[in-house]
Structure formats: structure tokens, C-alpha cells
Design a protein around this motif. Structure first.
Motif, short mmCIF file in Angstrom:
data_model
loop_
_atom_site.label_atom_id
_atom_site.label_comp_id
_atom_site.label_asym_id
_atom_site.label_seq_id
_atom_site.Cartn_x
_atom_site.Cartn_y
_atom_site.Cartn_z
N ILE A 11 0.89 -1.16 0.00
CA ILE A 11 0.00 0.00 0.00
C ILE A 11 0.92 1.21 0.00
O ILE A 11 1.54 1.54 1.01
CB ILE A 11 -0.92 -0.02 1.23
N LEU A 12 1.08 1.81 -1.16
CA LEU A 12 2.09 2.84 -1.36
C LEU A 12 1.62 4.19 -0.81
O LEU A 12 0.42 4.38 -0.59
CB LEU A 12 2.40 2.94 -2.86
N PRO A 13 2.58 5.12 -0.59
CA PRO A 13 2.17 6.42 -0.04
C PRO A 13 1.03 7.07 -0.83
O PRO A 13 0.17 7.73 -0.24
CB PRO A 13 3.45 7.25 -0.15
N SER A 14 1.02 6.86 -2.14
CA SER A 14 -0.05 7.49 -2.94
C SER A 14 -1.41 6.83 -2.68
O SER A 14 -2.45 7.41 -2.96
CB SER A 14 0.29 7.42 -4.43
N ASP A 15 -1.41 5.59 -2.16
CA ASP A 15 -2.69 4.92 -1.85
C ASP A 15 -3.20 5.30 -0.46
O ASP A 15 -4.38 5.15 -0.15
CB ASP A 15 -2.53 3.38 -1.82
N ILE A 16 -2.28 5.73 0.41
CA ILE A 16 -2.61 5.88 1.82
C ILE A 16 -3.75 6.87 2.11
O ILE A 16 -4.61 6.58 2.94
CB ILE A 16 -1.33 6.24 2.64
N PRO A 17 -3.80 8.02 1.42
CA PRO A 17 -4.91 8.94 1.76
C PRO A 17 -6.29 8.29 1.61
O PRO A 17 -7.18 8.53 2.43
CB PRO A 17 -4.73 10.08 0.75
N ARG A 18 -6.45 7.43 0.60
CA ARG A 18 -7.76 6.76 0.42
C ARG A 18 -8.00 5.76 1.56
O ARG A 18 -9.11 5.64 2.06
CB ARG A 18 -7.81 6.04 -0.94
N TRP A 19 -6.95 5.05 1.96
CA TRP A 19 -7.07 4.10 3.09
C TRP A 19 -7.43 4.86 4.37
O TRP A 19 -8.31 4.47 5.11
CB TRP A 19 -5.77 3.32 3.28
N ASN A 20 -6.70 5.98 4.59
CA ASN A 20 -6.96 6.77 5.81
C ASN A 20 -8.38 7.29 5.83
O ASN A 20 -9.06 7.28 6.86
CB ASN A 20 -6.00 7.97 5.89
N TYR A 21 -8.85 7.72 4.67
CA TYR A 21 -10.21 8.26 4.59
C TYR A 21 -11.22 7.17 4.96
O TYR A 21 -12.13 7.38 5.76
CB TYR A 21 -10.47 8.77 3.16
N GLU A 23 -10.59 4.43 6.72
CA GLU A 23 -10.42 4.05 8.14
C GLU A 23 -11.13 5.04 9.06
O GLU A 23 -11.81 4.66 10.01
CB GLU A 23 -8.93 3.97 8.49
N LYS A 24 -10.98 6.33 8.75
CA LYS A 24 -11.62 7.36 9.61
C LYS A 24 -13.13 7.26 9.54
O LYS A 24 -13.82 7.37 10.55
CB LYS A 24 -11.16 8.75 9.18
N THR A 25 -13.64 7.05 8.34
CA THR A 25 -15.10 6.91 8.16
C THR A 25 -15.62 5.73 8.97
O THR A 25 -16.61 5.83 9.69
CB THR A 25 -15.44 6.70 6.66
N VAL A 26 -14.91 4.62 8.85
CA VAL A 26 -15.32 3.39 9.55
C VAL A 26 -15.29 3.62 11.07
O VAL A 26 -16.24 3.29 11.77
CB VAL A 26 -14.36 2.24 9.14
N GLN A 27 -14.20 4.22 11.56
CA GLN A 27 -14.08 4.45 13.01
C GLN A 27 -15.19 5.35 13.52
O GLN A 27 -15.75 5.11 14.59
CB GLN A 27 -12.72 5.08 13.33
N LYS A 28 -15.52 6.36 12.74
CA LYS A 28 -16.55 7.32 13.16
C LYS A 28 -17.90 6.61 13.30
O LYS A 28 -18.62 6.79 14.27
CB LYS A 28 -16.63 8.45 12.12
N ILE A 29 -18.21 5.77 12.31
CA ILE A 29 -19.52 5.12 12.35
C ILE A 29 -19.57 4.05 13.45
O ILE A 29 -20.54 3.97 14.20
CB ILE A 29 -19.90 4.57 10.96
N PHE A 30 -18.50 3.30 13.61
CA PHE A 30 -18.48 2.32 14.71
C PHE A 30 -18.65 3.04 16.06
O PHE A 30 -19.37 2.58 16.93
CB PHE A 30 -17.19 1.51 14.71
N ALA A 31 -17.98 4.18 16.20
CA ALA A 31 -18.09 4.92 17.46
C ALA A 31 -19.53 5.38 17.67
O ALA A 31 -20.04 5.35 18.79
CB ALA A 31 -17.14 6.11 17.46
N ALA A 146 -23.20 -1.77 8.71
CA ALA A 146 -22.38 -2.08 7.53
C ALA A 146 -22.86 -1.24 6.34
O ALA A 146 -22.06 -0.66 5.60
CB ALA A 146 -22.49 -3.57 7.20
N TYR A 147 -24.17 -1.15 6.19
CA TYR A 147 -24.75 -0.41 5.07
C TYR A 147 -24.39 1.06 5.17
O TYR A 147 -24.02 1.69 4.18
CB TYR A 147 -26.27 -0.61 5.11
N GLU A 148 -24.47 1.60 6.38
CA GLU A 148 -24.16 3.03 6.56
C GLU A 148 -22.71 3.33 6.25
O GLU A 148 -22.40 4.37 5.69
CB GLU A 148 -24.48 3.46 7.99
N ILE A 149 -21.83 2.42 6.62
CA ILE A 149 -20.41 2.64 6.32
C ILE A 149 -20.23 2.72 4.80
O ILE A 149 -19.61 3.65 4.28
CB ILE A 149 -19.53 1.52 6.92
N LEU A 150 -20.81 1.75 4.10
CA LEU A 150 -20.63 1.72 2.64
C LEU A 150 -21.26 2.95 1.99
O LEU A 150 -20.70 3.54 1.07
CB LEU A 150 -21.22 0.43 2.06
#
Ligand code: HAM
Length: 419
Positions: A11-21, A23-31, A146-150
């Protein structure tokens, strides 16, 4: 040259912003659903997965990365999280602290499958497990989460599929019915399905072979032979999903590839990922805690494949990431000022600014090119006559404006940048 192992991916540095986005979305909804994160080791004793997922499943039978360590213990890189979370739940008596515990995770998983688009040997899942309640409303909430995350990731072409596998007794009775139905058609089944006929007959529904599909489509359906409780629970899930505005389909062939399921199972598919359509899957597993040595405790959960979701997001262009930039790029006009530049960069970073500086002794022109590439908001020039007079030139990159600032008043200058 040594390359990454087949089925694994950097997962290259250029891919990371999408992964971070993501991950943050997922964490927010789980919280927002009050799920707390759990992290378990990358490997476990092999027996955990063999017992938890089921000896006859494809995962345990042919996909696990299993090895002996130096003390001859058989270990396995985790192919999924549910068994690992349950192991941890039992080991730490998490149920004693809280009658219903809601956990989420994000982690790499390992399965030696045939790699293709959206299918890897090391992949990443996020998922959730709620342990302690038998309420079908919680199953509905799981699907909703799960649906809300997607949806929050901007995905559109989603299909929610649900099914009920009933209790083990229901399933055993049904398997007999299915066996009777297939007995005289067995010879026409594919080799894989013939094997499943003997070992795990429900999985024949997973077959993608057309001739198998033709045979199985007229088979009796488990959903029509459910026990009263499973039937009633399934109604609750359906009603609740309708109330929550989540469109769904009933898919009687949704048997899932892991043996621990009871009652509700579900998957959310996307049309935007090619052959591997399942973005996530899950369901209820009321007997697993007992199987793994705990007290009988009902539970439900799901997991989603991050690579697959990101592929769907990319194909649908479902979200865009703001351009990455830094606050300040320092340009050193004379090489002798390298040490001063590096020290200044440190001071500015202490003020919570993102700062970069050239350590390649490049020309001013090349440093300017770098500043543009990094989308620096400001460029600060160190050197020349200004420097001798205790000043530096600051260039606002968006307007091209320049101003002089004093070397001794970095604090005021930073405050001004912020205002
Ligand atoms: P699973 O259906 O095996 O369920 O996996 C969940 C998701 O992980 C799949 O829908 C898919 O998106 C992703 N996935 C699986 N295998 C691969 C692969 N080789 N490459 C890329 N992505 C993959 C489970 O793992 C269960 N533990 C879910 C669960 C949790 N059930 C109850 N609680």
C-alpha cells in the motif's frame, strides 16, 4: 529482484490517503454505534480456526497459512477475526464485565486463495462483533451499520442479501431433505459439488458452475423449512430493515463459507467490483462461544474487505481526497545555511506547521520545483541580503505575493499565518 509474494500488495504512499479516509469513516460510524476497538495477534493456534470456522470449510481445508514454529506448535495466520475475537472474549471473561459487548476491528487477514481482482492472499478487513444478545434487532442493526459505512463512502450500487440458516437441528433435518433431492442427480454435479455432497452439502449452493446451478435451483429451500423461532426472528430482521429504509433481497442460497452461522446470514454486494461482488458478509453465530470453551452466549457480527470496497469506490468515483499539501517549504539560497535551515524547520514544526527542507543540496530552482510538487502553501527563502539583515522572504504560493519577515519573530509570523 525479489518481489512481493503473489497475492500480496504494497500500500504505497499514494494509496494511503484513500485508506486513511476509509479508516476514519469506519471508526466514526463504529463509534456512533458505541463499538470499541479490539486488536488480536496476527497468528493463533491452528486449532482455534479449525474448530471455530469448521474442518470442512474451504478456509480450513485449503486456504490457511499454517506453519510449525520452533517449538513444534502449529500456528495459523488469521484468516478471519470472529474466532480470534471469541477466543479473546472467553480468555479475558469480557462477558463478566459487560453482558453485551460490542467490538470492532481492522486488521490484515491471510487466505491462500487464487488471486484475482479483489481477491488477495493478504487482505484487510474491518468488522464488528456484538456478543451477548440474541435479539434479532441487533442483527438488523449490524446490517444497518455495515450499510451506513458503505453509503458514507459514497457507494451506490449496493445489494443487501439476507437469509436464515436456522438452528443446527433445523439444518440437520434440511440437509437430509437436500440429500434425498440430490441423491439421483449426484452424478451430474461438478467434482467440487460431488465432494461437498459428502462433506458440506449446503455449500453446493455456492457453486458457480452452471450445470450445478440448474440442478440446485429446484431443490427444497432451507428458508421454507425453518423452525418457529428462526422464522419469527427472520421476520423481525426484515421488518426492522424496512423501517430503517434499507432495501434488501432474500437469498435462500446465501449459505456463507464458514460453519459457525446460525439463523441470520447476510452479505452486501456491489456491482462495481467485477467477479468478487461481496463487499461484506456476516450473521449470527449463537454456538461459537460454547464451541470455543465459553458459556453459551449468543452473538452476531460482520466483516468487510477493505481492498474490495476501495476498488468499488474507485470504479464509482464515490469520493475524492483533497490534495495533499504542506504548510511551508524552506528554500536555502546558500549551501552554508543548511544547518540553520534544518534548525528553523524544527522550530516551525514545534508550532504545529508541516515543514519540509532540502537535504540534497539542490539549486534554488530545483528547490522551488520541489515546493511546487509538494503544493507548499508558503515558501520561505533563507539567504541573500535579507538574511544578513536578519530577515527572510516569504512567498504566498497561491497569490505569488512576497513579504519580509524577521528571523527573530517566528512566533508572530506563525500567528499571522494562522490569522
Ligand atoms: P467472509 O465472508 O469470509 O466473512 O469475509 C468477509 C469479507 O472479507 C468478504 O465479503 C470480502 O469482502 C473480504 N474477503 C474475504 N476473502 C478475501 C480475499 N481473499 N481477498 C480480499 N477480500 C476478501 C468473515 O470473514 C466472517 N468472519 C465475517 C463475520 C464476522 N461473521 C460474523 N462476524
Amino acid at each position: 529482484m525479489i518481489k512481493a509474494v503473489t497475492g500480496t500488495k504494497d500500500i504505497l504512499p499514494s494509496d494511503i490517503p484513500r485508506w486513511n479516509y476509509l479508516e476514519k469513516t469506519v471508526q466514526k460510524i463504529f463509534a456512533s454505534f458505541n463499538y470499541k476497538e479490539i486488536r488480536t495477534p496476527i497468528f493463533e493456534e491452528t486449532a482455534l480456526f479449525a474448530r471455530g470456522i469448521g474442518e470442512e470449510t474451504d478456509i480450513v481445508g485449503k486456504e490457511m497459512y499454517t506453519f510449525k514454529d520452533r517449538s513444534d506448535t502449529s500456528l495459523t495466520l488469521k484468516p478471519e477475526m470472529t474466532a480470534a475475537v471469541v477466543r479473546s472474549y472467553v480468555e479475558h471473561s469480557l462477558g463478566a464485565q459487560q453482558p453485551l459487548i460490542k467490538l470492532f476491528y481492522m486488521s490484515p487477514m491471510f487466505r491462500q486463495e487464487r488471486p484475482q481482482a479483489g481477491r488477495f492472499r493478504q487482505f484487510h478487513q474491518f468488522g464488528a462483533e456484538a456478543i451477548g444478545s440474541k435479539s434479532p434487532l441487533l442483527d438488523a442493526e449490524m446490517i444497518q451499520m455495515a450499510y451506513e459505512i458503505l453509503k458514507s463512502l459514497g457507494l451506490k450500487n449496493l445489494t443487501v442479501k439476507i437469509n436464515s440458516l436456522g438452528t443446527p437441528e433445523t439444518r440437520e433435518n434440511y440437509k437430509k431433505l437436500l440429500k434425498n433431492f440430490l441423491e439421483d442427480k449426484k452424478d451430474k454435479l461438478s467434482e467440487d459439488s460431488k465432494r461437498r455432497f459428502e462433506t458440506n452439502i449446503l455449500r453446493i449452493f455456492d457453486s458457480k458452475v452452471e450445470s450445478d446451478q440448474k440442478i440446485i435451483k429446484d431443490a427444497p429451500r432451507l428458508i421454507d423449512h425453518l423452525d418457529e423461532e428462526s422464522k419469527a426472528d427472520f421476520e423481525v430482521v426484515k421488518n426492522q430493515l424496512s423501517k430503517s429504509g434499507i432495501p434488501f433481497e432474500i437469498d435462500p442460497a446465501l449459505v456463507r463459507g464458514l460453519d459457525y452461522y446460525t439463523k441470520l446470514t447476510f452479505e452486501i454486494d456491489s456491482e462495481s467490483v467485477g467477479a468478487q461482488t461481496a463487499l461484506c458478509g456476516g450473521g449470527r453465530y449463537d454456538l461459537l462461544i460454547e464451541t470455543l470453551g465459553g458459556k453459551p452466549t449468543p452473538a452476531t457480527g460482520f466483516a468487510a474487505g477493505i481492498e474490495r470496497i476501495l476498488l468499488a469506490c474507485e470504479n464509482e468515483k464515490s469520493f475524492t481526497i483533497p490534495e495533499q499539501s504542506i504548510d511551508i517549504y524552506l528554500i536555502r539560497i546558500e549551501n552554508e545555511l543548511e544547518s540553520f535551515g534544518s534548525e528553523l524547520a524544527g522550530k516551525l514544526r514545534k508550532e504545529n506547521l508541516s515543514v519540509d527542507f532540502d537535504y540534497l543540496q539542490r539549486s534554488v530552482k530545483a528547490q522551488m520545483r520541489e515546493a511546487n510538487k509538494l503544493k507548499a502553501r508558503y515558501v520561505l527563502f533563507i539567504g541573500g541580503d535579507e538574511y544578513k539583515g536578519g530577515m527572510m522572504n516569504l512567498k504566498h504560493m497561491s497569490t505569488g505575493e512576497e513579504e519580509k519577515i524577521s528571523i527573530d519573530s517566528i512566533r508572530e509570523f506563525v500567528a499571522k499565518l494562522r490569522s
